[in-house]
Scaffold this motif. Structure first.
Motif, PDB file in Angstrom:
ATOM      1  N   GLY A   1       0.782  -1.219   0.000  1.00 44.02           N
ATOM      2  CA  GLY A   1       0.000   0.000   0.000  1.00 44.02           C
ATOM      3  C   GLY A   1       0.811   1.264   0.000  1.00 44.02           C
ATOM      4  O   GLY A   1       0.365   2.288   0.527  1.00 44.02           O
ATOM      5  N   THR A   2       2.008   1.218  -0.574  1.00 41.87           N
ATOM      6  CA  THR A   2       2.844   2.413  -0.587  1.00 41.87           C
ATOM      7  C   THR A   2       3.570   2.523  -1.921  1.00 41.87           C
ATOM      8  O   THR A   2       3.628   1.572  -2.702  1.00 41.87           O
ATOM      9  CB  THR A   2       3.850   2.387   0.571  1.00 41.87           C
ATOM     10  N   GLU A   3       4.138   3.665  -2.151  1.00 37.79           N
ATOM     11  CA  GLU A   3       4.859   3.935  -3.394  1.00 37.79           C
ATOM     12  C   GLU A   3       6.176   3.169  -3.423  1.00 37.79           C
ATOM     13  O   GLU A   3       6.904   3.132  -2.427  1.00 37.79           O
ATOM     14  CB  GLU A   3       5.121   5.436  -3.484  1.00 37.79           C
ATOM     15  N   SER A   4       6.496   2.557  -4.551  1.00 39.55           N
ATOM     16  CA  SER A   4       7.749   1.805  -4.666  1.00 39.55           C
ATOM     17  C   SER A   4       8.508   2.233  -5.913  1.00 39.55           C
ATOM     18  O   SER A   4       7.910   2.685  -6.899  1.00 39.55           O
ATOM     19  CB  SER A   4       7.483   0.295  -4.715  1.00 39.55           C
ATOM     20  N   TRP A   5       9.819   2.075  -5.841  1.00 38.30           N
ATOM     21  CA  TRP A   5      10.711   2.412  -6.943  1.00 38.30           C
ATOM     22  C   TRP A   5      11.558   1.186  -7.269  1.00 38.30           C
ATOM     23  O   TRP A   5      12.171   0.588  -6.378  1.00 38.30           O
ATOM     24  CB  TRP A   5      11.630   3.567  -6.549  1.00 38.30           C
ATOM     25  N   GLU A   6      11.612   0.811  -8.536  1.00 39.16           N
ATOM     26  CA  GLU A   6      12.490  -0.274  -8.962  1.00 39.16           C
ATOM     27  C   GLU A   6      13.882   0.307  -9.184  1.00 39.16           C
ATOM     28  O   GLU A   6      14.096   1.142 -10.057  1.00 39.16           O
ATOM     29  CB  GLU A   6      11.983  -0.913 -10.250  1.00 39.16           C
ATOM     30  N   LEU A   7      14.830  -0.149  -8.377  1.00 39.45           N
ATOM     31  CA  LEU A   7      16.187   0.386  -8.453  1.00 39.45           C
ATOM     32  C   LEU A   7      17.001  -0.318  -9.544  1.00 39.45           C
ATOM     33  O   LEU A   7      17.419   0.305 -10.516  1.00 39.45           O
ATOM     34  CB  LEU A   7      16.873   0.257  -7.095  1.00 39.45           C
ATOM     35  N   ILE A   8      17.256  -1.597  -9.381  1.00 38.45           N
ATOM     36  CA  ILE A   8      17.985  -2.380 -10.385  1.00 38.45           C
ATOM     37  C   ILE A   8      17.533  -3.832 -10.297  1.00 38.45           C
ATOM     38  O   ILE A   8      17.021  -4.274  -9.272  1.00 38.45           O
ATOM     39  CB  ILE A   8      19.528  -2.332 -10.175  1.00 38.45           C
ATOM     40  N   LYS A   9      17.733  -4.544 -11.372  1.00 44.17           N
ATOM     41  CA  LYS A   9      17.523  -5.991 -11.370  1.00 44.17           C
ATOM     42  C   LYS A   9      18.851  -6.652 -11.044  1.00 44.17           C
ATOM     43  O   LYS A   9      19.901  -6.225 -11.520  1.00 44.17           O
ATOM     44  CB  LYS A   9      16.993  -6.464 -12.720  1.00 44.17           C
ATOM     45  N   GLU A  10      18.797  -7.702 -10.243  1.00 39.45           N
ATOM     46  CA  GLU A  10      20.017  -8.334  -9.755  1.00 39.45           C
ATOM     47  C   GLU A  10      20.536  -9.387 -10.720  1.00 39.45           C
ATOM     48  O   GLU A  10      19.770 -10.186 -11.258  1.00 39.45           O
ATOM     49  CB  GLU A  10      19.745  -8.985  -8.401  1.00 39.45           C
ATOM     50  N   ASP A  11      21.852  -9.365 -10.940  1.00 37.60           N
ATOM     51  CA  ASP A  11      22.488 -10.501 -11.595  1.00 37.60           C
ATOM     52  C   ASP A  11      23.663 -10.969 -10.753  1.00 37.60           C
ATOM     53  O   ASP A  11      24.240 -10.217  -9.965  1.00 37.60           O
ATOM     54  CB  ASP A  11      22.910 -10.198 -13.034  1.00 37.60           C
ATOM     55  N   LEU A  12      23.981 -12.251 -10.876  1.00 38.35           N
ATOM     56  CA  LEU A  12      25.022 -12.888 -10.080  1.00 38.35           C
ATOM     57  C   LEU A  12      26.246 -13.164 -10.935  1.00 38.35           C
ATOM     58  O   LEU A  12      26.130 -13.501 -12.122  1.00 38.35           O
ATOM     59  CB  LEU A  12      24.510 -14.212  -9.494  1.00 38.35           C
ATOM     60  N   VAL A  13      27.402 -13.032 -10.325  1.00 39.57           N
ATOM     61  CA  VAL A  13      28.661 -13.360 -11.001  1.00 39.57           C
ATOM     62  C   VAL A  13      29.507 -14.200 -10.057  1.00 39.57           C
ATOM     63  O   VAL A  13      29.363 -14.133  -8.838  1.00 39.57           O
ATOM     64  CB  VAL A  13      29.441 -12.091 -11.408  1.00 39.57           C
ATOM     65  N   CYS A  14      30.384 -14.994 -10.642  1.00 36.72           N
ATOM     66  CA  CYS A  14      31.345 -15.754  -9.850  1.00 36.72           C
ATOM     67  C   CYS A  14      32.684 -15.049  -9.957  1.00 36.72           C
ATOM     68  O   CYS A  14      33.201 -14.838 -11.067  1.00 36.72           O
ATOM     69  CB  CYS A  14      31.453 -17.187 -10.365  1.00 36.72           C
ATOM     70  N   VAL A  15      33.247 -14.663  -8.810  1.00 38.91           N
ATOM     71  CA  VAL A  15      34.468 -13.858  -8.798  1.00 38.91           C
ATOM     72  C   VAL A  15      35.506 -14.482  -7.864  1.00 38.91           C
ATOM     73  O   VAL A  15      35.188 -15.323  -7.015  1.00 38.91           O
ATOM     74  CB  VAL A  15      34.177 -12.416  -8.343  1.00 38.91           C
ATOM     75  N   GLY A  16      36.730 -14.025  -8.017  1.00 40.87           N
ATOM     76  CA  GLY A  16      37.799 -14.453  -7.128  1.00 40.87           C
ATOM     77  C   GLY A  16      38.993 -13.541  -7.302  1.00 40.87           C
ATOM     78  O   GLY A  16      39.008 -12.669  -8.188  1.00 40.87           O
ATOM     79  N   SER A  17      39.985 -13.706  -6.464  1.00 36.05           N
ATOM     80  CA  SER A  17      41.216 -12.944  -6.625  1.00 36.05           C
ATOM     81  C   SER A  17      41.885 -13.364  -7.929  1.00 36.05           C
ATOM     82  O   SER A  17      41.655 -14.480  -8.429  1.00 36.05           O
ATOM     83  CB  SER A  17      42.161 -13.213  -5.451  1.00 36.05           C
ATOM     84  N   PRO A  18      42.706 -12.501  -8.547  1.00 35.34           N
ATOM     85  CA  PRO A  18      43.364 -12.884  -9.802  1.00 35.34           C
ATOM     86  C   PRO A  18      44.122 -14.204  -9.702  1.00 35.34           C
ATOM     87  O   PRO A  18      44.050 -15.032 -10.621  1.00 35.34           O
ATOM     88  CB  PRO A  18      44.308 -11.707 -10.067  1.00 35.34           C
ATOM     89  N   ALA A  19      44.819 -14.421  -8.588  1.00 34.42           N
ATOM     90  CA  ALA A  19      45.587 -15.659  -8.438  1.00 34.42           C
ATOM     91  C   ALA A  19      44.666 -16.869  -8.338  1.00 34.42           C
ATOM     92  O   ALA A  19      44.937 -17.932  -8.927  1.00 34.42           O
ATOM     93  CB  ALA A  19      46.483 -15.567  -7.198  1.00 34.42           C
ATOM     94  N   MET A  20      43.563 -16.739  -7.609  1.00 34.26           N
ATOM     95  CA  MET A  20      42.635 -17.848  -7.442  1.00 34.26           C
ATOM     96  C   MET A  20      41.952 -18.195  -8.770  1.00 34.26           C
ATOM     97  O   MET A  20      41.811 -19.374  -9.127  1.00 34.26           O
ATOM     98  CB  MET A  20      41.591 -17.492  -6.380  1.00 34.26           C
ATOM     99  N   VAL A  21      41.540 -17.178  -9.510  1.00 30.93           N
ATOM    100  CA  VAL A  21      40.892 -17.426 -10.797  1.00 30.93           C
ATOM    101  C   VAL A  21      41.877 -18.069 -11.764  1.00 30.93           C
ATOM    102  O   VAL A  21      41.539 -19.030 -12.478  1.00 30.93           O
ATOM    103  CB  VAL A  21      40.330 -16.116 -11.376  1.00 30.93           C
ATOM    104  N   ALA A  22      43.112 -17.584 -11.804  1.00 29.51           N
ATOM    105  CA  ALA A  22      44.122 -18.149 -12.699  1.00 29.51           C
ATOM    106  C   ALA A  22      44.390 -19.613 -12.380  1.00 29.51           C
ATOM    107  O   ALA A  22      44.635 -20.429 -13.279  1.00 29.51           O
ATOM    108  CB  ALA A  22      45.409 -17.335 -12.604  1.00 29.51           C
ATOM    109  N   ALA A  23      44.329 -19.963 -11.095  1.00 26.07           N
ATOM    110  CA  ALA A  23      44.646 -21.325 -10.678  1.00 26.07           C
ATOM    111  C   ALA A  23      43.526 -22.306 -11.003  1.00 26.07           C
ATOM    112  O   ALA A  23      43.777 -23.509 -11.171  1.00 26.07           O
ATOM    113  CB  ALA A  23      44.945 -21.352  -9.180  1.00 26.07           C
ATOM    114  N   HIS A  24      42.282 -21.827 -11.113  1.00 25.81           N
ATOM    115  CA  HIS A  24      41.156 -22.764 -11.219  1.00 25.81           C
ATOM    116  C   HIS A  24      40.262 -22.563 -12.435  1.00 25.81           C
ATOM    117  O   HIS A  24      39.402 -23.409 -12.697  1.00 25.81           O
ATOM    118  CB  HIS A  24      40.286 -22.662  -9.953  1.00 25.81           C
TER     119      HIS A  24
END
Length: 296
Positions: free
Chosen positions: A154-177
């Motif tokens: 029953g109140t005014e709403s604002w859509e801010l953003i739609k969520e998306d997910l990413v898989c991240v890691g440190s540069p060394a961790m990503v390079a290793a796996h």
């Protein structure tokens, strides 16, 4: 029978202020009273305790062992009382404070808090930010609710953003796996977003029970810090790690973001005393998030 003694709150406050400044004169200036009044309050407290609390050394003072022990016991309580009283008075007498409530502490800490100064620089208002995972109750005072999992009917709403997910890691961790199969990626997780890994896994056609999930953290911001430190790979809302992706402390392990289906919303409380200002805050936050998304 032990005689009941009244608690001399004024004297305790004076004592705590003297302890904070280490000087009777500066304490008197901070309290707006005379130095002799400060001395009388401290003397009254020492008389009540039958203990010496300060050693006087010219204009400066140092604690006695008893004084130091007492100061450590009361200073936080006195500060809490002073702050609570100031907030109560400001809430009653001031119209230039906006209370923003959110059920997303990690989003608030990493995204909202760093840009609040921009809003306050352009608006004659102070913003108080509070976090709570529970649904607001009718008697609770706030002006704006920012959430992805709560509804304010029953109140005014604002859509801010739609969520998306990413898989991240440190540069060394990503390079290793990165070259390994996804089943062998060392994942870390957050209790505040238990759905993140399953959503990401389904989108990548992976059986969740085959994933290697190690450490689990209470909040996303803790898991983000662990990922930066190389503890593992993290599935996280992209908006929460935008800055880390920009500066390279985290990089993408998987190039394709996954839409979670969630939307970040801002609600204007219909009981707010500052509806126009709350509406302006929602409009501003939406614009800031969209501009950040365009520049990412």
């Amino acid at each position: 029978m032990v005689k009941k003694v009244g608690v001399p709150m004024v004297a305790i406050r004076v004592f705590a202020t003297v302890g904070r400044f280490g000087n009777f004169t500066r304490a008197a200036q901070a309290l707006g009273i005379t130095q002799s009044a400060v001395s009388r309050h401290v003397a009254a407290l020492e008389s009540l305790a039958e203990l010496k609390l300060f050693e006087r050394r010219g204009p400066n003072i140092t604690f006695t062992p008893s004084g130091s022990q007492y100061y450590e016991a009361v200073r936080d309580a006195v500060s809490t009382i002073e702050l609570a009283t100031q907030q109560m008075v400001q809430g009653q007498k001031s119209h230039d404070r906006l209370i923003v409530r959110t059920s997303m502490p990690s989003f608030a800490m990493t995204v909202v808090v760093p840009i609040l100064g921009v809003f306050m620089d352009s608006h004659p208002v102070k913003v108080d930010l509070i976090t709570s995972l529970s649904a607001p109750q009718p008697q609770e005072e706030f002006d704006v609710l920012i959430t992805r999992d709560l509804i304010l009917h029953g109140t005014e709403s604002w859509e801010l953003i739609k969520e998306d997910l990413v898989c991240v890691g440190s540069p060394a961790m990503v390079a290793a796996h990165r070259a390994q199969t996804l089943y062998n990626w060392p994942l870390i997780a957050s209790k505040s977003r238990p759905d993140a890994i399953p959503i990401w896994a389904v989108a990548n056609d992976i059986s969740v029970d085959r994933l290697q999930v190690g450490a689990v953290y209470d909040h996303l911001f803790l898991a983000v810090a662990a990922a930066i430190g190389g503890s593992g790979l993290l599935v996280v809302p992209r908006v929460v790690v935008r800055e880390q992706l920009r500066n390279g402390t985290l990089i993408l392990a998987d190039d394709e973001p996954v839409a979670s289906g969630a939307t970040y919303l801002a609600f204007v409380n219909t009981h707010s005393k500052h509806v126009d200002l709350a509406r302006e805050f929602c409009r501003w936050l939406k614009r800031m998030l969209r501009e950040s998304e365009q520049h990412f």
